[in-house]
Write an enzyme that holds these catalytic residues in place. Structure first.
Site, short mmCIF file in Angstrom:
data_model
loop_
_atom_site.label_atom_id
_atom_site.label_comp_id
_atom_site.label_asym_id
_atom_site.label_seq_id
_atom_site.Cartn_x
_atom_site.Cartn_y
_atom_site.Cartn_z
N ASP A 14 0.87 -1.17 0.00
CA ASP A 14 0.00 0.00 0.00
C ASP A 14 0.91 1.23 0.00
O ASP A 14 2.12 1.11 0.22
CB ASP A 14 -0.88 -0.03 1.26
CG ASP A 14 -1.69 1.22 1.44
OD1 ASP A 14 -2.38 1.63 0.49
OD2 ASP A 14 -1.62 1.80 2.54
N ASP A 16 -0.15 5.22 1.08
CA ASP A 16 -0.39 6.13 2.20
C ASP A 16 -0.52 5.36 3.51
O ASP A 16 -1.33 4.44 3.62
CB ASP A 16 -1.68 6.94 1.97
CG ASP A 16 -1.46 8.12 1.07
OD1 ASP A 16 -0.48 8.86 1.29
OD2 ASP A 16 -2.27 8.33 0.15
#
Length: 237
Positions: A14, A16
């Site tokens: 991922d 953020d």
């Protein structure tokens, strides 16, 4: 601390909250959007919106239904994250602990034809590229953004596509995530999951049962394997 070591054909990150911290910009963007949508509760949104595509958050919290308006407002919101991340003396979009070391170690594995890692983000491509550039992280060839999938996290689509771009089976991949929706996405795709405590509480993350739960990337070491893929070592209590 003792460590558990294992091999993966590819790692799927991922962005953020996992690789970069854009919290200041996200808070600023929602505060700006409250001026456009006075009925929203920024505190409630921040407690649940992380890891979910901007278009899905805007549809849920701002009541936007028109597809063209959603796309336009999502672009406006994400570009606001970039500008607001440095407004009012905020720190900007920065690497999270341990990320610089990890990226240095695996940088050469980011290229086709056999990439050993991917980034699979709920952000749009334009914002994600801007955020990574701001944080000084190289973009891998295997890259999945919000507009690349029909259904965002917690659906499995982003991580299924990430595994496909790496040319490996999802069950042989490890997902790194900071959000419950992202852990659920990785699990639904059949991947092993490593959760970080960078944006959510331990209770929230334990509820979705990642295979490992650690503070951040500084608790993990990654090394490219001579036979392809990566060797992963996770510090455990």
């Amino acid at each position: 601390m003792p460590a558990v070591t294992f091999h993966a054909d590819a790692v799927l990150f991922d962005m953020d909250g996992t690789l970069v911290d854009s919290t200041a910009g996200v808070v600023g963007a929602w505060e700006l959007f409250k001026q456009r949508y006075p009925g929203i509760n920024v505190k409630d949104i921040l407690s649940s919106a992380h890891g979910v595509r901007t278009v899905d958050n805007l549809k849920k919290h701002c009541g936007i239904e028109n597809p063209e308006e959603l796309t336009s407002e999502a672009h406006r919101f994400e570009m606001a994250i970039v500008t607001e991340s440095t407004a009012k003396g905020r720190p900007g979009i920065v690497k999270l602990p341990g990320v610089a070391e990890a990226m240095q170690e695996i940088s050469s594995g980011r290229r086709y034809p056999n990439p050993s890692w991917a980034i699979c983000t709920s952000a749009t491509r334009e914002y994600a590229l801007a955020a990574l550039a701001n944080a000084g992280i190289d973009v891998p060839d295997a890259f999945v953004a919000a507009e690349d999938v029909d259904f965002g996290k917690p659906a499995p689509d982003p991580y299924l596509l990430g595994a496909s771009k790496c040319g490996v089976k999802p069950e042989n991949c490890v997902v790194f995530e900071d959000a419950p929706a992202g852990i659920q996405s990785g699990q639904s795709a059949g991947c092993k999951t490593i959760g970080f405590l960078t944006t959510h509480s331990k209770t929230q993350m334990e509820a979705v049962r990642p295979d490992f739960l650690v503070s951040n990337m500084s608790c993990v070491s990654l090394k490219l394997s001579t036979g392809g893929g990566l060797d992963i070592s996770v510090e455990v209590d």
